[in-house]
Enzyme design. Structure first.
Site, PDB file in Angstrom:
ATOM      1  N   MET A 101      -6.194  -1.390   2.634  1.00  0.00           N
ATOM      2  CA  MET A 101      -5.386  -0.239   2.252  1.00  0.00           C
ATOM      3  C   MET A 101      -5.824   0.286   0.882  1.00  0.00           C
ATOM      4  SD  MET A 101      -3.009   0.332   4.560  1.00  0.00           S
ATOM      5  CE  MET A 101      -1.362   0.719   3.985  1.00  0.00           C
ATOM      6  N   CYS A 102      -5.547   1.524   0.649  1.00  0.00           N
ATOM      7  CA  CYS A 102      -5.972   2.178  -0.572  1.00  0.00           C
ATOM      8  C   CYS A 102      -4.775   2.290  -1.515  1.00  0.00           C
ATOM      9  CB  CYS A 102      -6.491   3.564  -0.235  1.00  0.00           C
ATOM     10  SG  CYS A 102      -7.652   3.536   1.141  1.00  0.00           S
ATOM     11  N   GLN A 103      -5.007   2.895  -2.656  1.00  0.00           N
ATOM     12  CA  GLN A 103      -3.881   3.201  -3.534  1.00  0.00           C
ATOM     13  C   GLN A 103      -3.957   4.657  -3.974  1.00  0.00           C
ATOM     14  OE1 GLN A 103      -2.324   0.612  -6.436  1.00  0.00           O
ATOM     15  NE2 GLN A 103      -2.640  -1.247  -5.231  1.00  0.00           N
ATOM     16  N   ILE A 131      -7.960   5.268  -4.987  1.00  0.00           N
ATOM     17  CA  ILE A 131      -8.992   4.238  -4.951  1.00  0.00           C
ATOM     18  C   ILE A 131      -9.001   3.659  -3.553  1.00  0.00           C
ATOM     19  CG2 ILE A 131      -9.228   3.626  -7.401  1.00  0.00           C
ATOM     20  CD1 ILE A 131      -7.107   1.556  -7.091  1.00  0.00           C
ATOM     21  N   ASN A 184      -3.261   7.157   2.001  1.00  0.00           N
ATOM     22  CA  ASN A 184      -3.338   5.703   2.032  1.00  0.00           C
ATOM     23  C   ASN A 184      -2.710   5.272   3.338  1.00  0.00           C
ATOM     24  OD1 ASN A 184      -2.067   3.165   1.956  1.00  0.00           O
ATOM     25  ND2 ASN A 184      -1.177   3.455  -0.051  1.00  0.00           N
TER      26      ASN A 184
END
Lengths: 260, 260
Positions: B1-3, B78, B108
């Site tokens: 997972m992203c942020q 990110i 995300n």
């Protein structure tokens, strides 16, 4: 008037040397201090750096000079405002997506009474004649080719004619790339050089810097650099004729009979 | 997972403090090292910085931490790749022009079997589910509102529903901005804080850094920061509920009755 710089290569190449000389013209050796920008294709992706500060004092330009981003197609621009205010949305290059590809455009010149009807598919965000011309070119290509992405040759033939029409409104030196080819049109001033084996030692004209390209390349590399005014003092730059349209692919100039 | 990280303010504000903590998660305090990106609106213009290097070691991220770009709307991301390769064209945020405005989007989460029919107006350049969702949202808005740019309230009501539909395919935490409002949807995790007078001294959770916001603001400033995981240890972050959709304008959360 503004200045343009383009690069088209057969292998990802960094533009640090050429950009260093070019950026010097953004407020130091020349008067183009109303912002600047540079776009790099990397694969299908593109990075765009724009700044309304003069290139010579911009922290972002400083980064470009120190961070060797490798790319096969680059378009850069330093601006001396003629139409449109000095702000970020008026900095070239401009980017739009069409057929799932990014298209990057920059223009040097001034267009008079150029008010094409835009149907809303591509609209300018800023207030320059340049961005208007870019939106018009993309809209015209979409109208011509529909949903089917055209070949490089089809784009070249189509753009050559469109550029001639637009140039009737004033000065239209322009660069356009989709990451595969670099399309260029000259109204008044554009030069190019193809750097290839045997690579020379090149001296920048705008500041004391020289580079031996043979140390940073392989013999098969081919790098076309296209710019408003020649960047080096000891390379043989070819001047575009007025009204000339040229297509660069993998560091080569494509002759019209190769436009497929 | 992203942020995700977003900022929406009533006066141009730099994001250096918040981005510094956030970027640390790009490979140092957390595992989101498959590229990153940040987009800043400045007036109608937008700057997009993307890099496929981890944010913690990217020279471009270093620039952002040192060059205080002031903006009223920022979206940063990110990436930890789930769908799509690690390359530039898959880095968020994504940018498109619609109604003569830039629209910036980051996501995300992970969408399963999400294959909407795209009519060609907006097409993905990369291979992520996220960019596909972005193109679908813009295409749907164009279909709904035609050539007439909608108001913030119209966009909010429309997006809230569309986000709910898309979230049925998986996790859809997202941020979208046109430079006027910041639209956010939470499936699983999103927090926000509104910084306003009296401004606190804030401590970053990801590295030892504190800032006294009262020294760098005026009493009328209002800054909303929205992020996957809270960035500071001594501010009161509000967690979004699952399925919550929020709109930020000039540093305020707009209640649905204010969606005009």
């Amino acid at each position: 008037m503004c200045q343009l710089l383009g690069m088209n290569c057969n292998t990802p190449t960094d533009i640090v040397f050429s950009f260093t000389g070019f950026a010097t013209r953004g407020g130091l050796t020349d008067e183009h201090k109303d912002g600047w920008g540079i776009a790099f294709f990397e694969g299908r992706g593109a990075r765009l750096f724009v700044d309304h500060l003069p290139a010579v004092s911009s922290p972002v330009a400083e980064l470009i000079k120190r961070y060797p981003i490798k790319s096969e197609n680059v378009i850069a621009h330093i601006r001396k405002a003629t139409q449109g205010e000095v702000n970020l949305e008026n900095c070239h290059p401009f980017v739009r997506e069409c057929w799932g590809q990014y298209w990057v455009f920059a223009h040097n010149g001034d267009l008079k009474e150029f008010n094409p009807v835009l149907n809303g598919q591509f609209l300018p965000v800023g207030s320059t004649d340049s961005e208007r011309a870019f939106c018009y070119l993309l809209q015209s290509m979409r109208a011509e080719f529909g949903d089917q992405p055209p070949t490089t040759g089809q784009v070249a033939r189509f753009l050559q004619e469109k550029c001639r029409d637009i140039a009737a409104h004033g000065t239209f030196n322009m660069m356009l790339s989709n990451g595969e080819a670099l399309f260029t049109h000259c109204s008044t001033k554009l030069h190019y050089v193809v750097r290839q084996h045997p690579f020379p030692v090149a001296n920048l004209s705008d500041q004391e810097l020289r580079v031996d390209f043979s140390e940073v390349t392989t013999p098969s590399d081919k790098v076309a650099v296209i710019v408003t005014e020649p960047l080096t003092t000891n390379e043989c730059w070819t001047q575009f004729g007025s009204g000339e349209f040229k297509v660069f692919v993998k560091g080569d100039v494509l002759m019209p009979e190769q436009w497929q």
